[in-house]
Structure formats: C-alpha cells, structure tokens
Design a protein around this motif. Structure first.
Motif, PDB file in Angstrom:
ATOM      1  N   VAL A   1       0.757  -1.788  -0.017  1.00 40.91           N
ATOM      2  CA  VAL A   1      -0.102   0.132  -0.087  1.00 40.91           C
ATOM      3  C   VAL A   1       0.947   1.127  -0.152  1.00 40.91           C
ATOM      4  N   LYS A   2       0.689   2.345  -0.508  1.00 39.70           N
ATOM      5  CA  LYS A   2       1.208   3.065  -0.994  1.00 39.70           C
ATOM      6  C   LYS A   2       0.762   4.419   0.441  1.00 39.70           C
ATOM      7  N   PRO A   3       2.110   5.078   0.690  1.00 42.30           N
ATOM      8  CA  PRO A   3       1.491   5.897   1.910  1.00 42.30           C
ATOM      9  C   PRO A   3       0.473   6.876   2.467  1.00 42.30           C
ATOM     10  N   ASP A   4      -0.405   6.563   0.836  1.00 42.48           N
ATOM     11  CA  ASP A   4      -1.392   7.413   1.325  1.00 42.48           C
ATOM     12  C   ASP A   4      -2.963   6.137   0.447  1.00 42.48           C
ATOM     13  N   GLY A   5      -2.550   5.371   0.918  1.00 39.77           N
ATOM     14  CA  GLY A   5      -3.532   4.245   1.335  1.00 39.77           C
ATOM     15  C   GLY A   5      -4.455   3.396  -0.049  1.00 39.77           C
TER      16      GLY A   5
ATOM     17  N   GLU B   1      -0.727  -3.494  -4.686  1.00 38.52           N
ATOM     18  CA  GLU B   1      -0.199  -5.126  -4.687  1.00 38.52           C
ATOM     19  C   GLU B   1      -1.457  -5.623  -3.905  1.00 38.52           C
ATOM     20  N   VAL B   2      -2.574  -6.837  -4.384  1.00 39.73           N
ATOM     21  CA  VAL B   2      -3.301  -7.445  -3.497  1.00 39.73           C
ATOM     22  C   VAL B   2      -3.276  -8.740  -3.072  1.00 39.73           C
ATOM     23  N   ASN B   3      -2.720  -9.680  -2.551  1.00 39.53           N
ATOM     24  CA  ASN B   3      -3.071 -11.496  -3.033  1.00 39.53           C
ATOM     25  C   ASN B   3      -3.835 -11.698  -3.114  1.00 39.53           C
TER      26      ASN B   3
ATOM     27  N   ALA C   1      -8.168  -0.255  -7.050  1.00 40.41           N
ATOM     28  CA  ALA C   1      -9.160   1.638  -7.698  1.00 40.41           C
ATOM     29  C   ALA C   1      -9.238   2.125  -6.187  1.00 40.41           C
ATOM     30  N   MET C   2      -9.402   1.898  -5.277  1.00 38.53           N
ATOM     31  CA  MET C   2      -8.967   1.649  -4.007  1.00 38.53           C
ATOM     32  C   MET C   2      -8.044   2.777  -3.364  1.00 38.53           C
ATOM     33  N   ARG C   3      -8.375   2.894  -1.573  1.00 39.45           N
ATOM     34  CA  ARG C   3      -7.795   2.942  -0.752  1.00 39.45           C
ATOM     35  C   ARG C   3      -8.142   2.200   0.042  1.00 39.45           C
ATOM     36  N   PHE C   4      -7.169   2.372   1.511  1.00 40.33           N
ATOM     37  CA  PHE C   4      -7.168   0.823   2.406  1.00 40.33           C
ATOM     38  C   PHE C   4      -7.968   1.436   3.404  1.00 40.33           C
ATOM     39  N   GLN C   5      -8.799   3.278   3.213  1.00 44.52           N
ATOM     40  CA  GLN C   5      -9.603   3.785   4.298  1.00 44.52           C
ATOM     41  C   GLN C   5     -10.658   3.016   3.465  1.00 44.52           C
ATOM     42  N   ASP C   6     -11.395   2.211   2.059  1.00 49.24           N
ATOM     43  CA  ASP C   6     -12.618   2.630   1.995  1.00 49.24           C
ATOM     44  C   ASP C   6     -12.743   1.170   1.788  1.00 49.24           C
ATOM     45  N   ILE C   7     -12.698   0.384   2.500  1.00 48.54           N
ATOM     46  CA  ILE C   7     -12.896  -0.642   3.204  1.00 48.54           C
ATOM     47  C   ILE C   7     -12.666  -0.952   4.747  1.00 48.54           C
ATOM     48  N   THR C   8     -12.128   0.002   5.127  1.00 46.22           N
ATOM     49  CA  THR C   8     -11.829   0.318   7.482  1.00 46.22           C
ATOM     50  C   THR C   8     -13.244   0.955   7.599  1.00 46.22           C
ATOM     51  N   HIS C   9     -13.749  -0.111   8.792  1.00 48.36           N
ATOM     52  CA  HIS C   9     -15.581   0.644   9.942  1.00 48.36           C
ATOM     53  C   HIS C   9     -14.396   1.564  10.013  1.00 48.36           C
ATOM     54  N   PRO C  10     -15.626   3.009   9.739  1.00 40.13           N
ATOM     55  CA  PRO C  10     -15.551   4.188  10.354  1.00 40.13           C
ATOM     56  C   PRO C  10     -15.032   4.571  11.887  1.00 40.13           C
TER      57      PRO C  10
END
Length: 239
Positions: free
Chosen positions: A187-191, A195-197, A213-222
């Motif tokens: 993951v890049k520093p901005d999330g 690469e994902v397995n 096409a997303m960032r890790f914030q998009d799948i993190t619970h608020p």
C-alpha cells in the motif's frame, strides 16, 4: 645532437652535420649547426604524453583493444588479454570473428561494413574465450585518427548473474505473496493499494482490480479509521 652553450650561458641542443670537402687538394671540413632545442622539447613532450597514454591503456580496469579497419586485433591491454585468455602474441593478427561464437557471426557480417567505415558502435555481444567458454559483453568502439579503431569491452557476466538472482528472488516472493494463507497487500502512504494477493480479495470480497482503484480507508470501518490512520503514520515514521 649535442649540448652547446650560448654567450649568455644558456644551454641549447645543436644538430651537427659535417662534410669533408676538397678545395684544390686542400681538404676542409664543412660544419652545419642547427638549433634543435625547440624540436627536441616538443618531441620529449610527445614521448611523455605517449607514455602516459600507454600507462592508462595498460592499467585500465576494462578490456581495451585496438583493431585495424578490417577488424584484426593490433593491440590489447592486460585486462583484455586476461578477459579473452590469449597471450599478446596469440591475439596479434586474430580477427574479431575469431573471438565471437558462431551464433554472432551473421550479426557481425551485418554490422561489419559500418565498423569498417569507422562509425562509432555500442552494443552487447556474446564473446568466446580461448578455453571455449562464452560471456556477454558490452562493446563500445570508436575510430582513431590513424585508420584504426579502439574498442572497450566490459564483461557483463556479474551483472547478468545479479539480474537473474533478482528475478529469481522476485519470482519466489511473488509465489509466496500469491499463495499465502493470509491476506497480504502493498500500500502507498496515502492508502492506495498497489498489490493485493488472492487471499485478501477473498477476505474483503473485492476483485484485485477493484481494490487497486480504492484506498485502504475505503474498506476500513468508520469507527476504526482514526486508530488505523494513526498506526499507518507510526509505520511511516519507522516503527
């Protein structure tokens, strides 16, 4: 040539040419003296320059060869002799084609006209040592001012081995990455996902193209986002 002294005490080099003449039975010596101080100074400077160039040629870490325009070896430095495995006497008069494997002969035939015309050349060629072993080499060749050309040959064996080792390492990593039983991502520093397995995609239910096409914030619970972002900052800081 001898040293003479002027009236003012300074020294000069004089070239003496003498002739014995016969003046009606009376022999006489005709002496011609020519000041060659400047000529000898220039010649000495040229000899020193040639000696320095010869020293650079012999001590160069890369293999250096001098060839005629018909691609015959004329000179080689110590590194060049060691690279090919020939003695200076053995290499003298050999042709460039003699140190290339048969697989390179057609390519040389195509390139030879340009080389004979004195055009600069840069390329990679497979070379053949005296013992029959081959090695890849980068060749940089350029014409000299006296109808000869100089070629610098750099053995690429170590570089190729390092590239193969790096490729093998990447393939091993990729295999581990893809076959891991846990979800793994880069993951890049901005999330942004890089690469994902396969296992991570199964866990979150997204295809790899969708995640990238997303960032890790998009799948993190608020409720956990602030804490997770704090952890990311600590990782970026080197923890």
């Amino acid at each position: 040539i001898g040293r003479h002294r002027r009236k003012d005490g300074s020294a000069m080099l004089v070239e003496i040419i003498s002739h014995t003449l016969d003046f009606g039975g009376r022999p006489a010596e005709l002496v011609l003296a020519h000041d060659v101080t400047e000529r000898e100074r220039i010649a000495g400077a040229l000899r020193e320059s040639e000696a320095r160039l010869r020293q650079l040629f012999e001590r160069a870490a890369d293999a250096v060869f001098v060839l005629s325009m018909d691609l015959r070896y004329l000179e080689a430095n110590a590194a060049g002799l060691g690279l090919l495995g020939y003695s200076r006497e053995e290499l003298a008069g050999m042709r460039l084609v003699d140190v290339l494997p048969a697989s390179e002969h057609a390519r040389l035939a195509a390139a030879a006209p340009a080389m004979r015309e004195g055009r600069p050349h840069l390329g990679e060629w497979l070379h053949l040592r005296k013992d029959g072993s081959t090695f890849p080499a980068e060749v940089s060749a350029a014409p000299l001012s006296d109808e000869r050309c100089m070629a610098i040959v750099r053995d690429l064996t170590a570089r190729r081995e390092a590239e193969r080792a790096l490729l093998d390492e990447r393939e091993r990593f990729q295999g581990t990455f893809e076959q891991a039983a846990v979800g793994i991502a880069m993951v890049k520093p901005d999330g942004t996902w890089l690469e994902v397995n396969r296992r991570l995609c199964e866990i979150v239910g997204y295809a790899a193209e969708e995640l990238k096409a997303m960032r890790f914030q998009d799948i993190t619970h608020p409720d956990d986002l602030e804490r997770d972002l704090g952890l990311v900052q600590r990782v970026i800081a080197g923890e």
